[in-house]
Design a protein around this motif. Structure first.
Motif, PDB file in Angstrom:
ATOM      1  N   ASN A  18      64.185  53.189  35.768  1.00 37.67           N
ATOM      2  CA  ASN A  18      64.630  54.149  34.765  1.00 37.67           C
ATOM      3  C   ASN A  18      65.633  53.491  33.825  1.00 37.67           C
ATOM      4  O   ASN A  18      66.626  52.916  34.267  1.00 37.67           O
ATOM      5  N   SER A  21      68.451  58.218  30.655  1.00 37.44           N
ATOM      6  CA  SER A  21      68.390  59.624  31.054  1.00 37.44           C
ATOM      7  C   SER A  21      68.053  60.466  29.824  1.00 37.44           C
ATOM      8  O   SER A  21      68.098  59.974  28.689  1.00 37.44           O
ATOM      9  N   PRO A  22      67.722  61.747  30.012  1.00 36.54           N
ATOM     10  CA  PRO A  22      67.334  62.571  28.861  1.00 36.54           C
ATOM     11  C   PRO A  22      68.405  62.594  27.770  1.00 36.54           C
ATOM     12  O   PRO A  22      69.585  62.769  28.041  1.00 36.54           O
ATOM     13  N   HIS A  23      67.972  62.395  26.542  1.00 39.84           N
ATOM     14  CA  HIS A  23      68.888  62.372  25.392  1.00 39.84           C
ATOM     15  C   HIS A  23      68.080  62.659  24.140  1.00 39.84           C
ATOM     16  O   HIS A  23      66.864  62.768  24.183  1.00 39.84           O
ATOM     17  N   ARG A  24      68.760  62.799  23.015  1.00 39.76           N
ATOM     18  CA  ARG A  24      68.067  63.061  21.754  1.00 39.76           C
ATOM     19  C   ARG A  24      68.788  62.335  20.629  1.00 39.76           C
ATOM     20  O   ARG A  24      69.976  62.036  20.714  1.00 39.76           O
ATOM     21  N   PHE A  40      57.819  58.083  29.440  1.00 40.81           N
ATOM     22  CA  PHE A  40      58.936  58.969  29.097  1.00 40.81           C
ATOM     23  C   PHE A  40      58.439  60.410  29.087  1.00 40.81           C
ATOM     24  O   PHE A  40      57.251  60.674  28.935  1.00 40.81           O
ATOM     25  N   ARG A  41      59.356  61.315  29.270  1.00 40.52           N
ATOM     26  CA  ARG A  41      59.029  62.740  29.189  1.00 40.52           C
ATOM     27  C   ARG A  41      59.429  63.245  27.816  1.00 40.52           C
ATOM     28  O   ARG A  41      60.525  62.976  27.334  1.00 40.52           O
ATOM     29  N   TYR A  42      58.506  64.005  27.211  1.00 42.93           N
ATOM     30  CA  TYR A  42      58.708  64.437  25.833  1.00 42.93           C
ATOM     31  C   TYR A  42      57.975  65.749  25.632  1.00 42.93           C
ATOM     32  O   TYR A  42      56.777  65.835  25.930  1.00 42.93           O
ATOM     33  N   GLU A  61      64.452  65.666  19.335  1.00 45.72           N
ATOM     34  CA  GLU A  61      63.553  65.970  20.453  1.00 45.72           C
ATOM     35  C   GLU A  61      64.061  65.274  21.714  1.00 45.72           C
ATOM     36  O   GLU A  61      64.269  64.063  21.728  1.00 45.72           O
ATOM     37  N   LEU A  62      64.243  66.045  22.785  1.00 46.81           N
ATOM     38  CA  LEU A  62      64.752  65.512  24.047  1.00 46.81           C
ATOM     39  C   LEU A  62      63.725  64.588  24.685  1.00 46.81           C
ATOM     40  O   LEU A  62      62.538  64.899  24.743  1.00 46.81           O
ATOM     41  N   HIS A  63      64.199  63.430  25.200  1.00 47.07           N
ATOM     42  CA  HIS A  63      63.311  62.490  25.869  1.00 47.07           C
ATOM     43  C   HIS A  63      64.140  61.569  26.762  1.00 47.07           C
ATOM     44  O   HIS A  63      65.348  61.462  26.618  1.00 47.07           O
ATOM     45  N   ASP A  64      63.442  60.917  27.699  1.00 44.86           N
ATOM     46  CA  ASP A  64      64.091  59.899  28.525  1.00 44.86           C
ATOM     47  C   ASP A  64      63.303  58.610  28.352  1.00 44.86           C
ATOM     48  O   ASP A  64      62.520  58.476  27.407  1.00 44.86           O
TER      49      ASP A  64
END
Length: 257
Positions: A18, A21-24, A40-42, A61-64
């Motif tokens: 990893n 962590s989730p951020h935008r 990544f998660r989106y 848009e939030l993503h990691d």
């Protein structure tokens, strides 16, 4: 990582496992996966990118971010302020799929991400942003209408300036003031008339000048400096990219002819 300029930032990331962590971001995040699998998660879904793919994340848009395999991950990202994209395309393109296969978009991003140690020339930056914005609009299904008429006299004035002042830095504002077009419309129309961008046109005129100097007996470093290149390596890279061989080899071929 390159120093941010005009809100534009360029980075290279290398990691296993990893990474983020989730951020935008409040910018477009545009990336080229160079090695490994990028995951990544989106928008609530797991996404994957591999070499040859382009990542396009919309502002806010939030993503990691993580490496998808134990081999690790290498990628480069361009963080582009939305106002620059809007100025070039007339709106903010929204792509539902954050991983796309688009050779033209890849090449436009590679213009800015190929060498993170050197800041891009302003004209090169404008040209790349214009191409990026056009491809984003195309991917979003919202292309901008093309100019119906070319401002030919103004474009010829711009080309005259790029020829006569090829060895010095020319600001985009100077071309805007000269021709009365904004930089993105200028780049679009210039390409239609001359088949290339103002930046590329000026580079070729520099190379023409350098070749004349080499024919007259100048050394490589002297020709590079007088033609307006940052250094001999910068000159050699552009020469090879344009003519398929180094300037030293070109001189040797001429001497042996």
């Amino acid at each position: 990582m390159s120093a941010p300029e005009d809100g534009i930032e360029r980075i290279e990331a290398r990691f296993r496992g990893n990474g983020f962590s989730p951020h935008r971001h409040d910018t477009y995040a545009l990336g080229l996966t160079l090695h490994g699998i990028q995951t990544f998660r989106y928008r609530g879904e797991a996404r994957f990118s591999m070499p040859g793919k382009v990542i396009v994340l919309h502002p806010d848009e939030l993503h990691d971010g993580a490496a998808g395999t134990q081999d690790g991950l290498i990628y480069r990202m361009l963080y582009l302020p939305p106002e620059l994209v809007g100025a070039a395309s007339g709106h903010l393109p929204f792509l539902r799929d954050p991983v796309v296969e688009d050779g033209a978009l890849w090449r436009a991003l590679a213009q800015l991400l190929g060498d993170l140690q050197q800041e891009p020339d302003e004209l090169a930056l404008d040209d790349a942003i214009g191409q990026i914005a056009a491809r984003l609009a195309q991917q979003a299904g919202s292309g901008r209408s093309k100019s119906k008429m070319l401002a030919r006299p103004a474009l010829l004035q711009a080309s005259d300036l790029l020829v006569s002042e090829s060895s010095r830095t020319i600001r985009s504002q100077a071309l805007e003031d000269l021709v009365g077009l904004d930089r993105y419309e200028l780049a679009r129309q210039f390409r239609l008339l001359f088949g290339t961008s103002p930046h590329r046109y000026r580079i070729m005129r520099r190379l023409d000048h350098a070749k004349r100097l080499l024919r007259a007996g100048a050394g490589l470093a002297e020709a590079a400096a007088e033609a307006g290149f940052a250094d001999q390596a910068h000159f050699t890279r552009h020469f090879r990219n344009s003519f398929g061989l180094t300037p030293g080899r070109w001189v040797g071929m001429r001497d042996s002819a």
